[in-house]
Motif scaffolding. Structure first.
Motif, short mmCIF file in Angstrom:
data_model
loop_
_atom_site.label_atom_id
_atom_site.label_comp_id
_atom_site.label_asym_id
_atom_site.label_seq_id
_atom_site.Cartn_x
_atom_site.Cartn_y
_atom_site.Cartn_z
N TRP A 166 45.51 43.53 42.00
CA TRP A 166 45.38 44.91 41.57
C TRP A 166 45.81 45.82 42.70
O TRP A 166 45.47 45.59 43.86
CB TRP A 166 43.92 45.21 41.22
N SER A 167 46.65 46.80 42.41
CA SER A 167 46.94 47.84 43.39
C SER A 167 47.30 49.08 42.60
O SER A 167 47.27 49.07 41.38
CB SER A 167 48.08 47.43 44.31
N ASP A 168 47.68 50.14 43.31
CA ASP A 168 47.97 51.37 42.59
C ASP A 168 49.29 51.30 41.85
O ASP A 168 49.56 52.12 40.97
CB ASP A 168 47.99 52.54 43.58
N ALA A 169 50.13 50.31 42.20
CA ALA A 169 51.43 50.21 41.52
C ALA A 169 51.22 49.92 40.03
O ALA A 169 50.34 49.14 39.66
CB ALA A 169 52.25 49.10 42.16
N LEU A 170 52.04 50.56 39.23
CA LEU A 170 51.87 50.46 37.78
C LEU A 170 52.06 49.04 37.29
O LEU A 170 51.40 48.58 36.36
CB LEU A 170 52.88 51.39 37.08
N ARG A 171 52.97 48.28 37.97
CA ARG A 171 53.28 46.97 37.41
C ARG A 171 52.10 46.00 37.45
O ARG A 171 52.05 45.05 36.69
CB ARG A 171 54.50 46.34 38.10
N TYR A 172 51.10 46.28 38.32
CA TYR A 172 49.93 45.41 38.32
C TYR A 172 49.04 45.64 37.10
O TYR A 172 48.25 44.80 36.75
CB TYR A 172 49.10 45.64 39.59
N SER A 173 49.17 46.81 36.50
CA SER A 173 48.24 47.08 35.41
C SER A 173 48.86 46.82 34.03
O SER A 173 48.13 46.83 33.04
CB SER A 173 47.73 48.52 35.50
N ILE A 174 50.17 46.58 33.96
CA ILE A 174 50.79 46.44 32.64
C ILE A 174 50.18 45.29 31.83
O ILE A 174 49.74 45.48 30.70
CB ILE A 174 52.31 46.25 32.77
N LEU A 175 50.12 44.10 32.43
CA LEU A 175 49.61 42.96 31.67
C LEU A 175 48.14 43.09 31.30
O LEU A 175 47.79 42.93 30.12
CB LEU A 175 49.87 41.65 32.43
N PRO A 176 47.25 43.42 32.26
CA PRO A 176 45.85 43.56 31.85
C PRO A 176 45.65 44.65 30.79
O PRO A 176 44.87 44.45 29.85
CB PRO A 176 45.12 43.90 33.14
N VAL A 177 46.34 45.77 30.94
CA VAL A 177 46.15 46.84 29.96
C VAL A 177 46.63 46.37 28.58
O VAL A 177 45.96 46.60 27.57
CB VAL A 177 46.90 48.13 30.38
N VAL A 247 35.43 42.58 30.91
CA VAL A 247 34.75 41.53 31.67
C VAL A 247 35.65 40.31 31.77
O VAL A 247 35.85 39.73 32.84
CB VAL A 247 33.41 41.15 30.99
N VAL A 248 36.24 39.93 30.62
CA VAL A 248 37.13 38.77 30.59
C VAL A 248 38.45 39.06 31.29
O VAL A 248 38.92 38.27 32.12
CB VAL A 248 37.39 38.36 29.13
N VAL A 249 39.03 40.20 30.97
CA VAL A 249 40.35 40.51 31.50
C VAL A 249 40.31 40.65 33.03
O VAL A 249 41.19 40.17 33.73
CB VAL A 249 40.91 41.78 30.83
N GLU A 250 39.24 41.27 33.55
CA GLU A 250 39.12 41.39 35.00
C GLU A 250 39.01 40.01 35.65
O GLU A 250 39.58 39.76 36.71
CB GLU A 250 37.90 42.24 35.36
N GLN A 251 38.27 39.14 34.96
CA GLN A 251 38.12 37.77 35.46
C GLN A 251 39.46 37.05 35.52
O GLN A 251 39.82 36.43 36.51
CB GLN A 251 37.17 37.02 34.50
N ILE A 252 40.25 37.15 34.42
CA ILE A 252 41.51 36.40 34.33
C ILE A 252 42.54 36.92 35.32
O ILE A 252 43.24 36.14 35.97
CB ILE A 252 42.05 36.47 32.89
N PHE A 253 42.65 38.24 35.44
CA PHE A 253 43.69 38.78 36.30
C PHE A 253 43.19 39.06 37.72
O PHE A 253 43.92 39.63 38.54
CB PHE A 253 44.26 40.08 35.70
N GLY A 254 41.96 38.68 38.02
CA GLY A 254 41.44 38.89 39.36
C GLY A 254 41.39 40.36 39.76
O GLY A 254 41.82 40.73 40.84
N ILE A 255 40.84 41.18 38.89
CA ILE A 255 40.80 42.62 39.16
C ILE A 255 39.40 42.98 39.69
O ILE A 255 38.40 42.59 39.10
CB ILE A 255 41.09 43.42 37.87
N PRO A 256 39.33 43.69 40.82
CA PRO A 256 38.03 43.96 41.44
C PRO A 256 37.26 45.08 40.77
O PRO A 256 36.95 46.10 41.39
CB PRO A 256 38.43 44.35 42.88
N GLY A 257 36.91 44.94 39.51
CA GLY A 257 36.15 45.97 38.80
C GLY A 257 34.69 45.56 38.63
O GLY A 257 34.23 44.59 39.24
N ILE A 258 33.97 46.29 37.76
CA ILE A 258 32.54 46.01 37.59
C ILE A 258 32.30 44.74 36.80
O ILE A 258 31.31 44.05 36.99
CB ILE A 258 31.85 47.18 36.85
N GLY A 259 33.21 44.46 35.88
CA GLY A 259 33.03 43.29 35.00
C GLY A 259 32.80 42.02 35.78
O GLY A 259 31.98 41.19 35.41
N ARG A 260 33.55 41.88 36.88
CA ARG A 260 33.39 40.67 37.68
C ARG A 260 32.02 40.59 38.31
O ARG A 260 31.41 39.53 38.38
CB ARG A 260 34.45 40.63 38.77
#
Lengths: 316, 263
Positions: A166-177, A247-260
């Motif tokens: 995860w970073s501020d670059a848009l390409r990191y968020s395309i798949l999880p979104v 919760v699932v998507v953060e887990q799969i893509f390794g995103i440092p959000g609350i779900g994890r």
């Protein structure tokens, strides 16, 4: 309107209270404690730890203690991440989760309404069947299947987008979104289609048509408000679905959000962290439901004048 | 119609299929670890990264997924129908209070409570049935209550009351049977939701436990090895998607058939 707002606001209090109470007692009833290790700690240390976290007091006292702290916005210290308070952890993860969720919701609304409108206007034509089939696929392929498949195809085979992180670059968020939004796109497209088809057959639209108004104007001025009502009432459940999905998507893509934190906290028996996340999400969902209800009442006067309170529809 | 036939076919396959294969659920075939599906050998769907036969595992997983779907829906049906019929038939204050309670529960983030339950109290099948059933009854209760509100004004209810039947008998013998149409429709639509819910839990590692398996567990395992052996993800995911598709079609079809206003 003010009366209605106050009434709805008062209605959220028992719900919040219930969330806190259920979560608190559920976690305390569970076997195993936060300081359980394979090698037990010396009794004196355990006693000191329990005293420091008020775990040695009787349960009702702990409960009151917790409620009091909550009212001051203090979720307590995390049992596992000992240098942080739960509030800090939540605020660390929230901007990430919020960005992910808000983007998914935006995509879902935009795409869903457009696709649904196309399908309704071309009812029983090829494009209608195409949209509806895609929507059905979006409903039956859950996001925990979609997410790894997207990662495999676009991340590994094609190499276009990063598979995780995860970073501020848009390409990191395309798949999880995408993974998070697609099921909601499907639901919203189906609802928009059904709603618009019904609205288009109503007498006031017939009148507008008879007057010879152009289709574009009929859609924007006459059909849109009535069509969007059910979509607005679906926003509450949609938010809940996106939050659980994350919760699932953060887990799969390794995103440092609350779900994890939630899943990790539960597995670690980090009482205060889990409680904090549940309460935080509860407040969030209830708050959004409230906003949706108020929005709905602002648009549709029948609701704020009816005796029964309007309650938003179900979403798990 | 086609949806129904396909669903019956999947269910039969799940019930009988494992008998056709020489492989048991968890035996490791050391000669064929992570082999691709082929009709030539005895591993028709291939094997997973531990050399276990995917054909048998997918169908056994299907048994569990379908069973969870049916039993949890039944639990939600029992609670929802009884609660809704009582509230609707009694009406007035009791009704308002009972439905207010449902409203409050609606706003709870249930998924999180179910996850907590699973984590803290061990992951038994029984708990999964009860937990999911206990979550899904709310909508059922609302539907039945709406029906019961209209039914209570019908002449045959007055007749039953005049004949001396108590409220319990009236609810059981006269109110509930007359709500069955919408109840059946909604139950068909609940089954896929429940199956999805169970898969979600199992995917997070909080659902069904080894040696048992379910489609959610298989999908989670498959997602880890999908680079080298994509079939381990695609086969169980395909079964799950087709089953959900059939159930949704049946539910939608029944609703359209029973409710002329819907198209």
């Amino acid at each position: 309107m003010l009366h209605y707002t106050l009434k709805r606001l008062a209605g959220t209090i028992p719900t919040l209270f219930l969330i806190v109470t259920i979560a608190f007692f559920l976690i305390r009833l569970a076997p195993g404690g936060p300081f359980d290790r394979e090698r037990p700690v010396p009794a004196q240390i355990a006693a000191n730890l329990n005293a420091a976290y008020h775990l040695d007091e009787p349960l009702p006292m702990q409960y009151l203690h917790y409620l009091g702290n909550l009212l001051r916005g203090d979720f307590g210290p995390s049992f596992k991440y000992q240098d942080y308070t739960v509030t800090e952890l939540i605020w660390q993860g929230f901007p990430v989760s919020l960005k992910l969720g808000a983007m998914a919701m935006g995509v879902a609304l935009l795409l869903g309404v457009i696709l649904g409108t196309v399908a309704a206007l071309r009812q029983n034509h090829l494009s209608d069947y195409l949209v509806m089939t895609t929507a059905m696929t979006g409903i039956v392929v859950p996001n925990f299947v979609l997410a790894p498949v997207l990662g495999l195809v676009f991340g590994i085979h094609l190499g276009w987008l990063p598979v995780g992180g995860w970073s501020d670059a848009l390409r990191y968020s395309i798949l999880p979104v995408t993974a998070l939004a697609l099921p909601q796109v499907a639901y919203i497209a189906r609802m928009t289609r059904a709603s618009l088809i019904e609205v288009l057959q109503s007498p006031w639209i017939q009148t507008a048509r008879a007057k010879g108004l152009p289709l574009r104007r009929i859609l924007w001025r006459h059909a849109a408000p009535a069509t969007l009502l059910p979509i607005i009432s679906y926003l509450g459940p949609a938010t809940a679905a996106i939050i659980t999905g994350s919760v699932v998507v953060e887990q799969i893509f390794g995103i440092p959000g609350i779900g994890r934190y939630f899943v990790q906290g539960a597995l670690n028996r980090d009482y205060t962290l889990v409680m904090g996340v549940v309460v935080f999400y509860g407040v969030l969902i209830i708050g959004l439901n409230l906003i949706v209800d108020l929005l709905y009442a602002a648009i549709d006067p029948r609701i704020r004048h009816s005796r029964n309170t309007a309650s938003s529809q179900h979403g798990s | 119609m086609a949806g129904g036939l396909l669903l019956v076919a999947i269910a039969l396959l799940c019930l009988l299929g494992p008998l056709l294969s020489p492989w048991p659920l968890d035996e490791i075939d050391w000669d064929h670890v992570a082999t691709a599906p082929s009709l030539a050998g005895s591993h028709w769907f291939g094997t997973d990264s531990l050399g276990r036969d995917l054909f048998v595992r997918t169908l056994e997983g299907g048994r569990i997924s379908l069973m969870v779907g049916l039993v949890a829906t039944l639990v939600s049906l029992l609670i929802g129908v009884a609660y809704g019929a009582t509230a609707g038939y009694l009406g007035g204050r009791v009704d308002a209070l009972m439905m207010r309670f449902v409203d409050i529960l609606y706003a709870l983030p249930f998924m999180f409570f179910v996850i907590l339950l699973m984590v803290f109290f061990g992951r038994s099948l029984l708990l999964i049935f009860i937990a999911i059933g206990a979550v899904e009854w709310l909508t059922m209760a609302r539907i039945v209550r709406g029906q019961a509100l209209t039914i209570r004004q019908a002449a045959f209810i007055d007749a039953a009351r005049l004949a001396g039947a108590g409220p319990l008998t009236i609810i059981r013998r006269h109110v509930i049977p007359n709500t069955l149409g919408p109840v059946i429709v909604y139950a068909t639509l609940t089954v896929p939701q429940v199956i999805l819910f169970e898969s979600f839990l199992s995917f997070l590692g909080l659902g069904v436990q080894e040696p048992l398996t379910s489609w959610g567990v298989l999908i989670a395992e498959g997602a880890e090895t999908m680079e080298s052996s994509p079939w381990t993800l695609l086969i169980p995911a395909g079964f799950l998607a087709v089953t959900l598709l059939c159930l949704n079609f049946i539910g939608d079809g029944l609703r359209d058939a029973l409710d002329p206003k819907q198209r």
